[in-house]
Design a protein around this motif. Sequence first.
Motif, PDB file in Angstrom:
ATOM      1  N   ARG A 145       3.131   6.290   2.653  1.00 48.61           N
ATOM      2  CA  ARG A 145       1.682   6.538   2.654  1.00 48.61           C
ATOM      3  C   ARG A 145       0.991   5.223   3.001  1.00 48.61           C
ATOM      4  O   ARG A 145       1.228   4.198   2.354  1.00 48.61           O
ATOM      5  CB  ARG A 145       1.236   7.044   1.286  1.00 48.61           C
ATOM      6  N   PHE A 146       0.124   5.265   4.015  1.00 48.31           N
ATOM      7  CA  PHE A 146      -0.563   4.061   4.466  1.00 48.31           C
ATOM      8  C   PHE A 146      -2.068   4.289   4.377  1.00 48.31           C
ATOM      9  O   PHE A 146      -2.583   5.321   4.820  1.00 48.31           O
ATOM     10  CB  PHE A 146      -0.173   3.720   5.905  1.00 48.31           C
ATOM     11  N   VAL A 147      -2.782   3.306   3.805  1.00 46.58           N
ATOM     12  CA  VAL A 147      -4.230   3.415   3.601  1.00 46.58           C
ATOM     13  C   VAL A 147      -4.903   2.227   4.274  1.00 46.58           C
ATOM     14  O   VAL A 147      -4.475   1.078   4.124  1.00 46.58           O
ATOM     15  CB  VAL A 147      -4.586   3.420   2.098  1.00 46.58           C
ATOM     16  N   TRP A 148      -5.964   2.540   4.999  1.00 49.79           N
ATOM     17  CA  TRP A 148      -6.865   1.504   5.539  1.00 49.79           C
ATOM     18  C   TRP A 148      -8.260   1.799   5.031  1.00 49.79           C
ATOM     19  O   TRP A 148      -8.825   2.846   5.289  1.00 49.79           O
ATOM     20  CB  TRP A 148      -6.838   1.485   7.063  1.00 49.79           C
ATOM     21  N   ARG A 149      -8.791   0.873   4.266  1.00 47.79           N
ATOM     22  CA  ARG A 149     -10.163   0.969   3.779  1.00 47.79           C
ATOM     23  C   ARG A 149     -10.980  -0.151   4.405  1.00 47.79           C
ATOM     24  O   ARG A 149     -10.450  -1.217   4.719  1.00 47.79           O
ATOM     25  CB  ARG A 149     -10.243   0.820   2.248  1.00 47.79           C
ATOM     26  N   SER A 150     -12.276   0.090   4.527  1.00 47.75           N
ATOM     27  CA  SER A 150     -13.155  -0.999   4.963  1.00 47.75           C
ATOM     28  C   SER A 150     -14.504  -0.848   4.288  1.00 47.75           C
ATOM     29  O   SER A 150     -14.872   0.229   3.811  1.00 47.75           O
ATOM     30  CB  SER A 150     -13.311  -1.021   6.491  1.00 47.75           C
TER      31      SER A 150
ATOM     32  N   TYR B 106       5.435   3.479  -0.998  1.00 53.93           N
ATOM     33  CA  TYR B 106       6.720   4.121  -0.704  1.00 53.93           C
ATOM     34  C   TYR B 106       7.159   4.916  -1.924  1.00 53.93           C
ATOM     35  O   TYR B 106       7.295   4.368  -3.017  1.00 53.93           O
ATOM     36  CB  TYR B 106       7.788   3.084  -0.347  1.00 53.93           C
ATOM     37  N   ARG B 107       7.350   6.227  -1.732  1.00 53.46           N
ATOM     38  CA  ARG B 107       7.746   7.114  -2.825  1.00 53.46           C
ATOM     39  C   ARG B 107       9.256   7.056  -3.017  1.00 53.46           C
ATOM     40  O   ARG B 107      10.025   7.045  -2.049  1.00 53.46           O
ATOM     41  CB  ARG B 107       7.290   8.536  -2.539  1.00 53.46           C
TER      42      ARG B 107
ATOM     43  N   GLU C 182       6.861   5.515  -7.422  1.00 56.45           N
ATOM     44  CA  GLU C 182       6.515   4.856  -6.171  1.00 56.45           C
ATOM     45  C   GLU C 182       6.274   3.380  -6.404  1.00 56.45           C
ATOM     46  O   GLU C 182       5.963   2.944  -7.530  1.00 56.45           O
ATOM     47  CB  GLU C 182       5.275   5.492  -5.553  1.00 56.45           C
ATOM     48  N   ILE C 183       6.435   2.612  -5.346  1.00 54.21           N
ATOM     49  CA  ILE C 183       6.070   1.206  -5.342  1.00 54.21           C
ATOM     50  C   ILE C 183       5.059   1.006  -4.219  1.00 54.21           C
ATOM     51  O   ILE C 183       5.020   1.788  -3.258  1.00 54.21           O
ATOM     52  CB  ILE C 183       7.285   0.278  -5.144  1.00 54.21           C
ATOM     53  N   TYR C 184       4.231  -0.017  -4.341  1.00 52.98           N
ATOM     54  CA  TYR C 184       3.212  -0.225  -3.322  1.00 52.98           C
ATOM     55  C   TYR C 184       2.866  -1.706  -3.223  1.00 52.98           C
ATOM     56  O   TYR C 184       3.070  -2.491  -4.152  1.00 52.98           O
ATOM     57  CB  TYR C 184       1.954   0.595  -3.630  1.00 52.98           C
ATOM     58  N   VAL C 185       2.340  -2.055  -2.056  1.00 52.18           N
ATOM     59  CA  VAL C 185       1.849  -3.403  -1.818  1.00 52.18           C
ATOM     60  C   VAL C 185       0.557  -3.274  -1.033  1.00 52.18           C
ATOM     61  O   VAL C 185       0.406  -2.365  -0.207  1.00 52.18           O
ATOM     62  CB  VAL C 185       2.889  -4.255  -1.043  1.00 52.18           C
TER      63      VAL C 185
END
Length: 1007
Positions: free
Chosen positions: A914-919, A955-956, A966-969
Amino acid sequence: MSNGRGLRISVSVFALTLGIGLLADPAGAQQGSDQPNQNAPAPSDQATSPTNGGPVEKVVVTGSRIPRPNLEQPTPVTTVTKERIEDSGTSNLGDIVAQFPALSSNGTVRANSDSFGDQGGLNFPDLRSLGTGRTLTLVNGKRHVAGDAGDQAVDFNSIPPALVDRVEIVTGGASAIYGSDAVTGVINIILKDNFEGVEASVQNSWPTGGDYGQNFSANASAGTNFAGERGNIVLSVLYDSTKPVRALDIKALNNYGTVVNPADTGPNDGIPDLLFRPNVVSEFIDENSVLIPFDHFLLGGPNNRLYGFTDNGAPVVQPNHGLENSLLFGEIANCATCFKQEDYVLLIPDTERKGAALNFRYDLTPHLRFKADAKFVSTDIFDYVQPSFSFGDFFIDFTSNPFVDPALAAQITTDTGVPGALLARFNADVGARDNAITRETRRAVTGFEGDVDVLDLATVDWEVSYNHGETKNKFVNNNTLLPGNFEAALDAVVDPGDLQIKCRKDVPALQPPGYVDPSVTSEPCVAFNPFGQQNSAAALDYVSYDGATRRHTITQDVFQAIFRFDTDRFLQLPGGPISFAGGYEYRKESSENVNDRVIQSGITETAPQPDAFGAFHVNEEFIEFSAPILKDELLAHRLTFDAAYRYATYSHAGIARAWKVGGVYAPVMDLSFRGTYSRAVRAPNITEAFLPPTAGFFDYTDPCDGSQLSQNPNRAANCAALGAPPGFDAQDNIGVPISASGNASLTSETAESWTLGTIIQPRWVKNLSLTVDYYNIQIDDAISFIDPQAILDNCVDAPGGPDPAFCGLSTRSPTTFNVTFITSTFVNASALNTKGWDFQLDYATDIGDLTEGVGMLAALNGHLAVSVTANNVEALRFFAFKNHPEDENIEEGEIGDPKWSFITNAIYDQGPVRFVWRSRYEDQVSRFAQGTQSPEAISPSYVEPNWYHDFVLTYRLEELTGYDSEIYVGVNNAFDEQLPLGLTGNGTSSAYDLVGRTVFVGARAKM
């Protein structure tokens, strides 16, 4: 107002201070997009969008007490989803919510830092920039106890993100639904409940630029069903901490301030009046002391020589500032013996928070449920402000003081004929005035809910609840100066008996006739060496007071009874049955502020403040209905009319009435129009109504200063009439003493607000929606504290001579003409207005439908959800006195209130990734005062637009671990946008990212 004084740079003459990501797709619940509740059900709702057909579950949503599909209510609602909160990289809920365009950052932790008051660590929401007290915060639709004595605003730090499922935001008057304080809107924080299993998470974040501002959080929840799933109990525990951030940590600051442009030739000459420059400091005061000889121009003499000192006490001639900010400040590069304000500015305090929450429900029968929620949150905050100081308050006698350099004493005596000089000193060796704060919040809500059939006419859903909340704040202050002891210790002599350095008070042989001992405690006096950093711990202890303790206790008790029913069995309109909701509420608010007895005695530098107590109660009745006039007719897919009314009786403010009307008209399924018109109220809070006369200090700009006379055509003549000398250069860098008090005659302020909007959901573009809403909020009798600055300005800006009504509230020195005292209170006198546009665009799609068979892109077959939330402020206007509409304060387009702002959220989800782009975007804003000044007032005239970008990769691990994990960065402000020059992060400028690029990592697991 503050209870301690500070020395500041006069930053400028104009006072630079103050999606449907889910839509119809059930998979969207895992995408984390931010969705406007007006367009789709909340993330927990098991409903499909009416655009695509299918069942629609009716739920109670913020802005109405009538269960209905969310898009069918006339009030726009925006949701901060659980996923948005989890992806934020912070445990600061206030910062997460404040990023949404409808809110400002004026009440966040950064805005409340370095305040010389009790605000350290507080985190208040502020809708539409109309004040934190006009935003009502609810938790699960119910009131929550306030965070600060005398106030009604809820501290978001008492509601950790770990407990939150989502946050719903309603802007515009909502007092008819929820009561007082909902003038600009409601923020409803909905907590997690009805959970089964075990869930835990841990996260750490840190700026890449240094070891400051690190945030760590960990939490866990465990829940289980019992009694055949009739009951559920959930226990949650949490811990988080945030390391401090100082102004010295932020390279972009560098002691920026305004200085007078020497090339300026006058108004409207096209040349900037002020220049924004680094290294604006003061040579008149320093941590190692500055001696001001009596031939200095500050004392009426001809010369400008000042003497500073190194750490070991060696004298140096102070450099004179070049470009001038004010009498005491100017531009000096690389001055080691000058005062730099940013040395003592704390932008984010050291914070540690821990807490626990319990949620319980049990179905006693199929028609009766018992519910109980309880929580305890404790937050420890270490805050500080600049050290105590003296500026010309004490005379150093060269004939007797053993610490003064003999050669310097001889030089000054020869130059002036006076064997002594005045002392200016920041007491850095005593220490910054720190404030160890503990804030504890306890809250419990119990109640019953159920349904009952009434005379076979209607099934009535009902709820009764009791809500008790208590906030206890404890403040322990250290390093407060004892001026009497300081005076005694500075008056050092050599005892002729034993040749030891002592305080004159302990050497009778050297006391002149009529000598009065200035000391204020019985401790043995220890002589104080003001030159350099050479004092012993005993000397520092003698001149300061540690452990000053103040306590706040804020309590809230609320009893509420609510009913809901519709007329399905006995009355049907063409569009369906009429729905009703109503009820009764009793609320009591109380506040205590108990101050330290030593401080109250008046022997310290802190303005003595009395204990403050206040309480009020209110009885309220309310009713709401929704009438579906038409449905599924030609050019009337849906037509609904809504109304609500609330009648309240306040023990301290009398009767208040609030009402609201609205409706939704959808000519076709794809297009809806909605609108509301409301009258909202805000009763005076406890401070506004009950504050006893209380001393404090206020930072001001003197309108009679020579640099300020051009700001109003009446000033020069009126200042001269009051006795201002020609070329008056005010000493207004030091806070002036004031006295503030409450006003028992206040009445509730009222606001009229309306919204008008449209919802577009085209059937031919699946999962696309666009909403556009116009809002207008007008408050004509706003409760406001008469700003001491307004008192000074209105005194000399009136036509026909000084205004005695305002001039009588301030006192000036008959010799120096400097302001010496101001008196003020709260009045129903102000007017506020804001209007603008809200936009929300949401789109979700399976990318595989677009990439199938397109080469390498065919591998991109996941789910994409995109949302954009934007705000355009047409007007944000403040009128200190509604009867003076010509004195208009234009805020839109100034720092903290951009005309345009938006946030975006894009989520791509494929398999375990899962990829997120916020602005987040903040438009260009002015450094000059809109309306009263032109860009010529200062250079640079504007803060350029800022656009921040954040990324999160998750990443699940289900296939590896066998359970939901899940882990995330992530990285916030990925392109390391720096804080605009000179914005210290306080007040309105706290909208800008402070620490630069921040990396965070974490893990979550549920079993």
